[in-house]
Design an enzyme around this catalytic site. Structure first.
Site, PDB file in Angstrom:
ATOM      1  N   ARG A 273       0.869  -1.171   0.000  1.00 49.01           N
ATOM      2  CA  ARG A 273       0.000   0.000   0.000  1.00 49.01           C
ATOM      3  C   ARG A 273       0.914   1.232   0.000  1.00 49.01           C
ATOM      4  O   ARG A 273       1.553   1.536   0.998  1.00 49.01           O
ATOM      5  CB  ARG A 273      -0.872  -0.051   1.260  1.00 49.01           C
ATOM      6  CG  ARG A 273      -1.907   1.036   1.362  1.00 49.01           C
ATOM      7  CD  ARG A 273      -1.701   1.927   2.564  1.00 49.01           C
ATOM      8  NE  ARG A 273      -1.939   1.292   3.851  1.00 49.01           N
ATOM      9  CZ  ARG A 273      -1.411   1.766   4.982  1.00 49.01           C
ATOM     10  NH1 ARG A 273      -0.654   2.817   4.993  1.00 49.01           N
ATOM     11  NH2 ARG A 273      -1.652   1.138   6.120  1.00 49.01           N
ATOM     12  N   HIS A 277      -3.343   4.621   4.702  1.00 44.36           N
ATOM     13  CA  HIS A 277      -4.415   3.635   4.856  1.00 44.36           C
ATOM     14  C   HIS A 277      -5.731   4.197   4.307  1.00 44.36           C
ATOM     15  O   HIS A 277      -6.426   3.554   3.529  1.00 44.36           O
ATOM     16  CB  HIS A 277      -4.571   3.271   6.332  1.00 44.36           C
ATOM     17  CG  HIS A 277      -5.813   2.497   6.643  1.00 44.36           C
ATOM     18  ND1 HIS A 277      -6.030   1.225   6.163  1.00 44.36           N
ATOM     19  CD2 HIS A 277      -6.925   2.824   7.348  1.00 44.36           C
ATOM     20  CE1 HIS A 277      -7.217   0.808   6.575  1.00 44.36           C
ATOM     21  NE2 HIS A 277      -7.783   1.759   7.283  1.00 44.36           N
ATOM     22  N   TYR A 286       4.352   5.755  11.409  1.00 46.99           N
ATOM     23  CA  TYR A 286       4.720   4.363  11.697  1.00 46.99           C
ATOM     24  C   TYR A 286       5.571   3.681  10.637  1.00 46.99           C
ATOM     25  O   TYR A 286       5.995   2.562  10.805  1.00 46.99           O
ATOM     26  CB  TYR A 286       3.449   3.529  11.953  1.00 46.99           C
ATOM     27  CG  TYR A 286       2.391   3.609  10.852  1.00 46.99           C
ATOM     28  CD1 TYR A 286       2.506   2.845   9.696  1.00 46.99           C
ATOM     29  CD2 TYR A 286       1.305   4.470  10.975  1.00 46.99           C
ATOM     30  CE1 TYR A 286       1.545   2.927   8.707  1.00 46.99           C
ATOM     31  CE2 TYR A 286       0.339   4.557   9.984  1.00 46.99           C
ATOM     32  CZ  TYR A 286       0.461   3.781   8.845  1.00 46.99           C
ATOM     33  OH  TYR A 286      -0.480   3.866   7.848  1.00 46.99           O
TER      34      TYR A 286
HETATM   35  C1  LIG Z   1     -13.850  -5.521  12.839  1.00 47.23           C
HETATM   36  C2  LIG Z   1     -13.049  -4.314  12.522  1.00 47.23           C
HETATM   37  N1  LIG Z   1     -12.062  -3.928  13.364  1.00 47.23           N
HETATM   38  C3  LIG Z   1     -11.340  -2.815  13.120  1.00 47.23           C
HETATM   39  C4  LIG Z   1     -11.582  -2.073  12.009  1.00 47.23           C
HETATM   40  C5  LIG Z   1     -10.780  -0.805  11.759  1.00 47.23           C
HETATM   41  N2  LIG Z   1      -9.895  -0.970  10.617  1.00 47.23           N
HETATM   42  C6  LIG Z   1     -10.278  -0.582   9.378  1.00 47.23           C
HETATM   43  S1  LIG Z   1      -9.165  -1.007   8.229  1.00 47.23           S
HETATM   44  C7  LIG Z   1      -8.139  -1.711   9.341  1.00 47.23           C
HETATM   45  C8  LIG Z   1      -6.875  -2.354   8.867  1.00 47.23           C
HETATM   46  C9  LIG Z   1      -7.142  -3.448   7.876  1.00 47.23           C
HETATM   47  O1  LIG Z   1      -5.974  -4.018   7.443  1.00 47.23           O
HETATM   48  P1  LIG Z   1      -5.949  -5.164   6.344  1.00 47.23           P
HETATM   49  O2  LIG Z   1      -6.938  -6.226   6.669  1.00 47.23           O
HETATM   50  O3  LIG Z   1      -4.549  -5.591   6.194  1.00 47.23           O
HETATM   51  O4  LIG Z   1      -6.465  -4.461   5.014  1.00 47.23           O
HETATM   52  P2  LIG Z   1      -5.835  -3.195   4.274  1.00 47.23           P
HETATM   53  O5  LIG Z   1      -6.467  -1.973   4.898  1.00 47.23           O
HETATM   54  O6  LIG Z   1      -4.387  -3.229   4.466  1.00 47.23           O
HETATM   55  O7  LIG Z   1      -6.260  -3.309   2.853  1.00 47.23           O
HETATM   56  C10 LIG Z   1      -8.661  -1.591  10.630  1.00 47.23           C
HETATM   57  C11 LIG Z   1      -8.003  -2.032  11.866  1.00 47.23           C
HETATM   58  C12 LIG Z   1     -12.619  -2.499  11.140  1.00 47.23           C
HETATM   59  N3  LIG Z   1     -12.917  -1.812  10.032  1.00 47.23           N
HETATM   60  N4  LIG Z   1     -13.323  -3.612  11.411  1.00 47.23           N
END
Ligand SMILES: Cc1ncc(C[n+]2csc(CCOP(=O)(O)OP(=O)(O)O)c2C)c(N)n1
Lengths: 380, 339
Positions: A273, A277, A286
């Site tokens: 990425r 985010h 970070y």
């Molecule tokens: C159940 C839940 N917990 C926390 C979040 C908050 N949150 C949104 S995106 C994210 C990180 C997701 O990381 P990843 O699964 O690696 O996907 P990426 O964003 O890297 O595509 C978090 C912690 C959420 N959306 N849903």
């Protein structure tokens, strides 16, 4: 010692060992755009000729442009939020362009490029991120579920949809997208249990972009994420997610397995990425810039550009054509966003239930009486 | 006295609790280096190290369940749920395990767990980022639930929650994180954790609010006094248990009750308060209790949230109803003039 659990022994490409050691993965085009033969995976992309390669490039250029434009619109206050997909274009395009229109997609919130390629109108795509509606499109029109914010929930929906396909006896398939962080959620593990137990035609597509907001992938998994699926009885493949051909080969293989009644497959697309985010995130807190630079050299678009150039297919005219296509979509997207009317107060109550509901009817009636008290005043 | 934002006050309270008790530890998604998505834990990992401020894998059930295990082992975990809408994957652990462990073990196992939840709407977020799930938890025996509304309480009550041997859900109104207020870090807590506070005295109507709507309720009291209505505002602070004695004393004085919250109306806390107060002081009531709440809908898309959330005007409309003045609620709430 790594446990070797992949279905095939992937080929290690030395030029891909970055600062962090990267475990073996399937790669068909090197970062400098050299096509590297692969005895196991070449057969899946034999039909991809120069013209198809150019189309894939245009797809990637267009979704990168959607990303830039949407990010700009968010900065200008026109969108509530935007989750950039910058750097993940090959993973999204290589996979979505392997699907048939009758296959079904269960995405996360970042698969906006996938949505575009499924035929979601940019206007409908923007509706969600502008804050006008919870879901922007009719899932059955494009065979793609709405964006999913609850991390990992969609993997279970995919497994269930795939159970339905089996019952119906068709050879459609399902693909579920999620991130590396999502693999920590119980839902994703439970989805793999169901898919394996019922031998369902589902492809679990993990876009391992190395980060879950501020958390590095090492906090979610100590071995390559692809290693997890075999423990559930699901074959897995690890691919270079910035190599559109490798992603396509892996997805086609997985879809073929699903269609021929051989059950689920797990794909880990190793990508990055490159942006924040979401537009609300500040990655400088970070992540260091050296890491970003490292991955910039593996950029999925410049890689395909180099391959096309080596084939004599990246002329000025072609570049201009790709730019024009991207510009057109960006202009359409901006216009759709700026011209979008605000939803009406009655929309608050719409579609909570499909049949009349006395509690809500009463509240709606009362609220419209309340609003009518402001008749003649502005700004209500 | 120091002037600090709401968010900073929680941070300072957490820091103080960690300094005072080495068994206190913080865990959650992104709480370390990033300091949480709202920066509430900013700087704590730097000062207390990654064993005391733990970035966890992305798994709410995992976070809650391991916190239960840590509490078994004598630790006092403070868990951050990133957003209200992400508490549901942990719901099973909270209601089936956290809430019941002390009861099941006949008091042998204590679960001094604090669960911090940024909650409520008004910040223009996408879906699942603006929920008000407090009633699910007040309905579950074994849990204490509090919701803070100002920096001083935020600072004090996070420490009270951590010090409590019972599991506490600590709901933080995220749209107020950046609001500043005076915090006295040296003063002893003014009120025990389970008590409500009368914010301003009034004689005509009692207006009960908590968390994000407390400042709106105060504004409504000011606006009402311009129209000649004297409103007594109560900040509930504790949602389970509710300090009914304070509310009851007020209603005996005013004879009229309005309750406001962002959560959906049906089966919500407003219903509990209306019923309990009616039981306790039916003879003193001059009008049926009035609820001004969010609608019974899934939290709407951000461009619609201004309709859903109670605001100054809607609360005033509720006050009018309780005062038997013309109101859109006339006829909806029985006992009003037009019914
Ligand atoms: C159940 C839940 N917990 C926390 C979040 C908050 N949150 C949104 S995106 C994210 C990180 C997701 O990381 P990843 O699964 O690696 O996907 P990426 O964003 O890297 O595509 C978090 C912690 C959420 N959306 N849903």
């Amino acid at each position: 010692m790594r446990i070797q659990v992949s279905l095939h022994t992937p080929v290690r490409h030395p030029e891909n060992s970055g600062s962090s050691p990267i475990d073996p993965y399937v790669q068909l085009v090197s970062p400098d755009g050299v096509r590297t033969p692969d005895p196991l995976y070449d057969r899946w992309i034999e039909d991809i000729d120069g013209a198809r390669l150019q189309e894939l490039y245009i797809d990637m250029a267009v979704i990168r442009r959607i990303d830039t434009e949407a990010t700009a619109l968010q900065r200008q206050g026109e969108l509530g939020l935007w989750p950039p997909l910058l750097g993940q274009e090959a993973a999204q395009i290589g996979s979505v362009r392997s699907l048939r229109s009758s296959d079904f997609v269960f995405p996360s919130y970042r698969e906006n490029g996938v949505a575009y390629c499924r035929g979601v109108k940019v206007r409908d795509l923007m509706r969600v991120w502008r804050g006008n509606a919870g879901a922007g499109w009719d899932p059955y029109q494009v065979n793609m579920a709405p964006t999913q914010v609850i991390i990992g929930a969609q993997a279970l929906h995919a497994a269930g949809y795939a159970m339905g396909i089996t019952r119906d006896g068709t050879d459609d398939a399902v693909i579920s997208y999620f991130g590396d962080g999502a693999t920590s959620q119980g839902d994703v593990s439970e989805a793999m249990v169901f898919a394996a137990s019922f031998n369902s035609p589902v492809v679990f597509f993990c876009s391992n972009n190395q980060w879950a907001i501020s958390e590095p992938v090492a906090l979610q998994a100590q071995v390559p994420i692809a290693n997890r699926a075999p423990g559930f009885g699901i074959p897995s493949i690890r691919v270079d997610g910035n190599d559109v051909l490798a992603v396509m080969a892996a997805t086609r293989e997985a879809l073929d397995r699903a269609r021929s009644g051989n059950g689920p497959t797990f794909i880990e697309a190793v990508t990055y990425r490159m942006g924040p985010h979401t537009t609300a995130d500040d990655p400088t807190r970070y992540r260091d810039s050296a890491e970003l630079d490292q991955w910039r050299r593996k950029d999925p678009l410049s890689r395909l550009q180099a391959l096309l150039a080596s084939m004599g297919l990246f002329s000025d005219e072609f570049a201009a054509e790709a730019g024009r296509r991207a510009d057109d979509v960006a202009a359409e997207l901006r216009a759709a966003c700026l011209g979008m009317p605000d939803p009406l107060p009655a929309d608050v109550f719409a579609h909570v239930y499909s049949e009349p509901h006395s509690w809500l009817d009463r509240q709606q009636e009362q609220y419209s009486r309340y609003l009518s008290g402001f008749a003649g005043e502005e700004n209500r | 006295m120091t002037s600090m934002t709401f968010g900073r006050a929680i941070n300072a309270g957490l820091r103080r609790a960690m300094e005072q008790d080495p068994r206190v530890l913080i865990m959650g998604e992104d709480v370390g280096k990033l300091g949480g998505v709202f920066r509430i834990t900013d700087g704590l990992q730097k000062d207390f190290g990654p064993l005391r401020v733990v970035d966890t894998p992305l798994a709410e059930s995992g976070i809650m369940g391991t916190a239960v295990g840590l509490a078994f082992r004598g630790y006092r975990p403070v868990v951050e749920i990133q957003f209200d809408g992400f508490i549901y994957p942990a719901f099973d652990q909270i209601v089936s395990q956290v809430a019941k462990m002390h009861y099941r073990t006949r008091g042998a196992v204590k679960l001094p767990l604090t669960i911090r939840v940024p909650f409520g709407g008004g910040i223009g977020s996408p879906e699942h980022h603006s929920e008000s799930p407090e009633a699910y938890f007040t309905h579950t025996s074994g849990l204490r639930v509090i919701s803070v509304s100002n920096p001083q309480d935020a600072y004090t009550m996070i420490q009270q929650a951590i010090a409590s041997d019972d599991p506490v859900l600590y709901f933080e109104p995220k749209r107020r994180y950046h609001v500043k207020g005076e915090v006295d870090e040296a003063a002893a807590p003014q009120l025990p954790m389970g008590t409500a506070r009368v914010l301003n005295e009034g004689s005509d109507v009692t207006l009960v609010a908590y968390g994000p709507l407390v400042p709106t309720a105060r504004d409504a009291a000011v606006a009402a006094s311009d129209e000649g209505v004297s409103v007594e505002v109560i900040d509930l602070r504790s949602l389970a248990p509710i300090d009914f004695a304070t509310v009851e004393a007020s209603v005996r004085k005013t004879g009229r009750l309005v309750i406001t919250h962002e959560a959906a109306q049906s089966g919500g806390l407003g219903a509990e308060i209306a019923a309990s107060i009616t039981e306790r002081c039916f003879d003193y009531l001059e009008h049926a209790p009035v609820r001004v709440t969010g609608f019974d809908i899934p939290y709407p898309a951000s461009r619609l949230e201004s309709h859903h959330l109670p605001d100054l005007d809607r609360i005033l409309d509720g006050v009018d109803c309780a005062m038997d003045r013309p109101s859109s609620l006339a006829g909806v709430v029985s006992g009003s003039a037009a019914s």
